[in-house]
Every structure is written in structure tokens, then in C-alpha cells.
Scaffold this motif. Sequence first.
Motif, PDB file in Angstrom:
ATOM      1  N   GLY A  18      41.439  46.598  44.117  1.00 43.56           N
ATOM      2  CA  GLY A  18      40.722  46.808  45.371  1.00 43.56           C
ATOM      3  C   GLY A  18      39.753  45.681  45.692  1.00 43.56           C
ATOM      4  N   ARG A  19      39.479  44.813  44.686  1.00 45.54           N
ATOM      5  CA  ARG A  19      38.564  43.694  44.926  1.00 45.54           C
ATOM      6  C   ARG A  19      39.307  42.503  45.494  1.00 45.54           C
ATOM      7  NH1 ARG A  19      34.313  43.227  39.938  1.00 45.54           N
ATOM      8  NH2 ARG A  19      33.369  41.614  41.191  1.00 45.54           N
ATOM      9  N   ARG A  20      38.597  41.644  46.192  1.00 44.99           N
ATOM     10  CA  ARG A  20      39.147  40.346  46.593  1.00 44.99           C
ATOM     11  C   ARG A  20      38.612  39.317  45.623  1.00 44.99           C
ATOM     12  NH1 ARG A  20      38.929  38.652  52.663  1.00 44.99           N
ATOM     13  NH2 ARG A  20      39.847  40.476  53.656  1.00 44.99           N
ATOM     14  N   THR A  21      39.479  38.395  45.220  1.00 43.47           N
ATOM     15  CA  THR A  21      38.986  37.377  44.309  1.00 43.47           C
ATOM     16  C   THR A  21      39.771  36.090  44.470  1.00 43.47           C
ATOM     17  OG1 THR A  21      38.457  36.879  42.034  1.00 43.47           O
ATOM     18  CG2 THR A  21      40.459  38.118  42.381  1.00 43.47           C
ATOM     19  N   GLU A  22      39.193  34.990  44.027  1.00 43.69           N
ATOM     20  CA  GLU A  22      39.896  33.714  44.093  1.00 43.69           C
ATOM     21  C   GLU A  22      40.773  33.555  42.862  1.00 43.69           C
ATOM     22  OE1 GLU A  22      37.150  30.551  44.712  1.00 43.69           O
ATOM     23  OE2 GLU A  22      36.588  31.283  46.698  1.00 43.69           O
ATOM     24  N   VAL A  48      43.383  30.358  45.933  1.00 43.75           N
ATOM     25  CA  VAL A  48      43.798  31.264  46.992  1.00 43.75           C
ATOM     26  C   VAL A  48      42.996  32.551  46.870  1.00 43.75           C
ATOM     27  CG1 VAL A  48      45.791  32.604  47.785  1.00 43.75           C
ATOM     28  CG2 VAL A  48      46.134  30.284  46.957  1.00 43.75           C
ATOM     29  N   GLU A  49      42.635  33.128  48.008  1.00 44.58           N
ATOM     30  CA  GLU A  49      41.961  34.429  47.935  1.00 44.58           C
ATOM     31  C   GLU A  49      43.002  35.538  47.909  1.00 44.58           C
ATOM     32  OE1 GLU A  49      38.318  34.989  50.089  1.00 44.58           O
ATOM     33  OE2 GLU A  49      38.729  37.127  50.215  1.00 44.58           O
ATOM     34  N   VAL A  50      42.841  36.401  46.936  1.00 47.48           N
ATOM     35  CA  VAL A  50      43.850  37.424  46.684  1.00 47.48           C
ATOM     36  C   VAL A  50      43.165  38.789  46.628  1.00 47.48           C
ATOM     37  CG1 VAL A  50      45.485  38.234  44.930  1.00 47.48           C
ATOM     38  CG2 VAL A  50      45.307  35.796  45.402  1.00 47.48           C
ATOM     39  N   GLY A  51      43.820  39.780  47.187  1.00 50.57           N
ATOM     40  CA  GLY A  51      43.349  41.144  47.014  1.00 50.57           C
ATOM     41  C   GLY A  51      44.081  41.759  45.832  1.00 50.57           C
ATOM     42  N   ILE A  52      43.362  42.325  44.890  1.00 47.25           N
ATOM     43  CA  ILE A  52      44.012  42.880  43.702  1.00 47.25           C
ATOM     44  C   ILE A  52      44.559  44.272  44.051  1.00 47.25           C
ATOM     45  CG2 ILE A  52      43.724  43.567  41.280  1.00 47.25           C
ATOM     46  CD1 ILE A  52      43.432  40.508  41.863  1.00 47.25           C
ATOM     47  N   ALA A  53      45.890  44.416  43.915  1.00 49.59           N
ATOM     48  CA  ALA A  53      46.554  45.646  44.340  1.00 49.59           C
ATOM     49  C   ALA A  53      46.801  46.607  43.183  1.00 49.59           C
ATOM     50  CB  ALA A  53      47.882  45.304  45.008  1.00 49.59           C
ATOM     51  N   VAL A 103      43.497  34.821  52.410  1.00 49.17           N
ATOM     52  CA  VAL A 103      43.384  33.544  53.118  1.00 49.17           C
ATOM     53  C   VAL A 103      43.317  32.420  52.095  1.00 49.17           C
ATOM     54  CG1 VAL A 103      42.268  32.786  55.230  1.00 49.17           C
ATOM     55  CG2 VAL A 103      41.457  34.857  54.073  1.00 49.17           C
ATOM     56  N   SER A 104      43.897  31.281  52.430  1.00 45.68           N
ATOM     57  CA  SER A 104      43.771  30.139  51.547  1.00 45.68           C
ATOM     58  C   SER A 104      42.384  29.545  51.745  1.00 45.68           C
ATOM     59  CB  SER A 104      44.843  29.108  51.897  1.00 45.68           C
ATOM     60  OG  SER A 104      44.747  28.055  50.994  1.00 45.68           O
ATOM     61  N   VAL A 105      41.602  29.495  50.652  1.00 48.18           N
ATOM     62  CA  VAL A 105      40.232  29.012  50.803  1.00 48.18           C
ATOM     63  C   VAL A 105      40.079  27.541  50.417  1.00 48.18           C
ATOM     64  CG1 VAL A 105      39.095  31.230  50.605  1.00 48.18           C
ATOM     65  CG2 VAL A 105      39.615  29.941  48.548  1.00 48.18           C
ATOM     66  N   ALA A 106      41.066  27.007  49.742  1.00 47.42           N
ATOM     67  CA  ALA A 106      40.971  25.588  49.370  1.00 47.42           C
ATOM     68  C   ALA A 106      42.373  25.087  49.076  1.00 47.42           C
ATOM     69  CB  ALA A 106      40.098  25.426  48.144  1.00 47.42           C
TER      70      ALA A 106
END
Length: 437
Positions: free
Chosen positions: A376-380, A415-420, A433-436
Motif C-alpha cells: 500500500g506504500r509508494r516507494t522508489e 522509478v516510483e512504485v506502489g507496493i501491491a 511515475v518515473s522520478v529520475a
Amino acid sequence: MTKPDPKTFAVKSYGCQMNVYDGERMAELLAAEGLRAAGEGEAADLVVLNTCHIREKATEKVYSEIGRLKRPDGSRPMVAVAGCVAQAEGAEIARRARVDVVVGPQAYHNLPALVAKAAKDGLALDTGMPAASKFGALPARRRVAPSAFLTVQEGCDKFCTYCVVPYTRGAEVSRPWAAIVDEAKALADAGAREITLLGQNVNAWRDDKRGLHDLIEAIALIPVIARIRYTTSHPNDMTDGLIAAHRDVAKLMPYLHLPVQAGSDRVLKAMNRSHSAASYLKILDKVRAARPDIALSGDFIVGFPGETGAEFEETLKLVDEVRYAQAFSFKYSPRPGTPAADMADQVAPELMDARLQRLQARLNAHQAEFNAATVGRRTEVLVERQGRKPGQMLGKSPWLQSVHFETDARIGDIVEVGIAAAGPNSLSGVERVSVAA
Ligand code: SAH
Ligand code: SF4
Ligand code: F3S
């Protein structure tokens, strides 16, 4: 008898990350001499086995691996044994197995010369611990993976009573500041986005008045380096400066590998660990205050000589208190030449097995819990390689969890990823979203 000079090579590393680093440097050294890395499945003319001596099984692996190198037609490649078994056993290896070169961890800059010598006159051996460091004699770093290792400190003066490292790697030596910063920049130019600073006691690193946290701050100034890690640390060298870096340096990842080995103070004393369970837990409290989301990791030994059932329970108690995100646990393995090998009351193998099982069940449960908490978290995620399915990539979260997800991103992207979803050993995610790039 003169043999043809090898044209191709393969390096196989066992043991810790420092061996992985050394293996990469040996490969670079051989490539600089004009040898070519053998492709997947191709038989190499020269095989370098970069070995580990930490437990009996690791050492025995080397000898069975040498046996397996014999080809179906009866011929064999040139064999160089490097790493900690080379240092510990030296010429003894050549008595037990057919090898051409034996080279220790502090002498591998001489590998090409040793290979040439062995081709001419048979066995060549160098297990010296020269005063001048090997690093100056190694070629520049050209191309590396997005997550790269950088050895900053070698050796150990702690002499835990079970451990061979002080004998195989020698005394604690820190590489100089400028050499490390230069190598970090070279790694950045060669494609690294993340640097893991390595040492047998990495947090004992010093140059004059500067400590590891100063080095971390300096490396954080290199623009393309997005992430910094360090391993392995000893509790006694966990300074306030280093703990504060976990709060102050954004590029320092929220992960700390801090081995404790056991939860009983009597056992810790017999191990010569020079910390207690309470002093270890106090360090972790400080680290968590500085960086509340930090993922903690540790090493454990069960069945150290004289460990009673009640003392083992104290290890479980400590583990329950800390709730590690990851951990490595081992049965005690008596190592020749270490004080613990001669201690009375060696623990029976069946007891060790039972204790290891109980400990690992507990550690695995905590790891699964830690992973589940990230759902449920977003992380790089730093993308490190392709996954098994088409379009799938694999990378690491800041907390060193493996994350797989579908993406068009390339290796080296963050890359920013949501953990499913979370499994015991990895997470699956959905790209945001691609952050870098
Ligand atoms: N310098 C690091 C790592 C040393 S080796 C440290 O002090 O933590 C990695 C791990 O191997 C150790 O932390 C310990 O848990 C384990 N180990 C070392 N010697 C061992 C032995 N004789 N038997 C079983 N495990 C051992
Ligand atoms: Fe071995 Fe102890 Fe040194 Fe770690 S601190 S390398 S366990 S002697
Ligand atoms: Fe093994 Fe040597 Fe590393 S004994 S763990 S390869 S320092």
C-alpha cells in the motif's frame, strides 16, 4: 612444463560482498591484460575461485568445485584459488587438489604475474600481506552495475573467538579518503547509481579525524549517486556521527546490518564480542530515533560452545524485541586456529539443528511481517535487472527488499512504485511515475 597462456577467464566468488568486490577487480585486472571473460556456458582457460573460509562447508565447497572443473575429455582449465581459503590454507591447497595459482586477498593485484609464472613453471603462490596496498596497482573502473560495491576498509582487529577473518584478511586497514572519493566518482562515471561501502568492519573506517559518516556525506555530493549503503558494521564502532547520518543524509538508505550473534551476555563474552545484549539494543534505540523507518538486519550464531537451552532462549527474546527486517543465521562451525574450536562443551549437531530451525522460523516470520507492512506504500525502486516475465523488471526498495513490477524503465532508472503485494522474500509493485532517468 610450459602451458599455453590462457586466453579466456571466469571468476567465481563465494562468501561475503567483499569477495564479490574483489572478484570484480580481478576480472578487470585480467581483462586489462588482454584476457576475455568466457561467455555463459563457455569453458574458460583460466578459472579463478574466489573462496570463503568462514564456515567448514564454505571451505569444503572449494575442493568439490575444483574437482568439477575437470572436462569430459579429461583436460582441465588453469585453476587459481583466491580469497580467504587461499590465505588460510596456502600451499596446503596444492597438496589436496590440482591447482596452478594460490593468491591471498591482499595480493591479488599480482594475479596476472602469477598466472604467467604458473604457465611457465607450475604452481605459483602469493599469500603475502604487503605494506603497500593492492588498490593502487588495480586498473581504473570502466563499467559497473547500477548498484556497485566499494571496499573502504579491510581486515579485523576484533578477534571474536569463533572467527577466521582476522587471520585471513589481516589487521584493520582503512583506505585513504582521496582514493575512495576518486573511486566513487569513477563508479558514478561507469554507471553506478547506488554505492555500498564495504568493510569487514566498515564503521571502523578512519582517515585522520574523519569517520565513515564524513565519507558518506562526501559521496552524497556526487550528483548521479542517488543511494548510499554500508556493510558490515560492528556495534562498538556505531558512532553518534554515523547514527546522525541516518537522519541527516537523505541519500543514506534506511537499512542497517548490525550483527549481534547471540542474546546471552555470557555467550557474548565467551565470543569476545565486547558488547552486551542491552548495549546492542540501546544502539538500535538511538538508530531508530534518528531514522524511525529503518530496516534492521543482523547475523546470528546458534550452538556456540557451551550455549545452554536457556541461553539460546535469550537470543529468541532479543530477536522478538528487535523484529529484524532481514537476518542471517548460522550453526556454529569450529574453525581451525580459533580459540572457540578448542573450547569444551561443543554443542551436539542435533541441538544446533533444532535451535537454528526455531530461530529461523522466528526471523522469517518477522521478515514477512516487515514486508507485509510495506503493502500500500509508494516507494522508489532502483531498477537492477530484468525479471523472469517479459516486460518485468527487478529492483530494490530503500529497505533492500526485492521488488518486481512491469515497466518500460531501463536498468539504472529509479522509478516510483506502489507496493501491491508482499511475499516472504520479495514484493510486487505497480509503476507510478518515473522520478529520475
Ligand atoms: N565482520 C562482520 C562479518 C563477519 S562474517 C561481523 O563482525 O559481523 C559474517 C558472519 O558469519 C558473522 O557475523 C557470523 O554470524 C558468521 N560466522 C563467523 N564465523 C562463524 C563460525 N565459525 N561459525 C558460524 N558462523 C560464523
Ligand atoms: Fe569476525 Fe568478529 Fe571481526 Fe566480525 S568482528 S569479522 S565476526 S572477528
Ligand atoms: Fe568469507 Fe573471507 Fe568474506 S572468510 S565471509 S570471504 S572475509
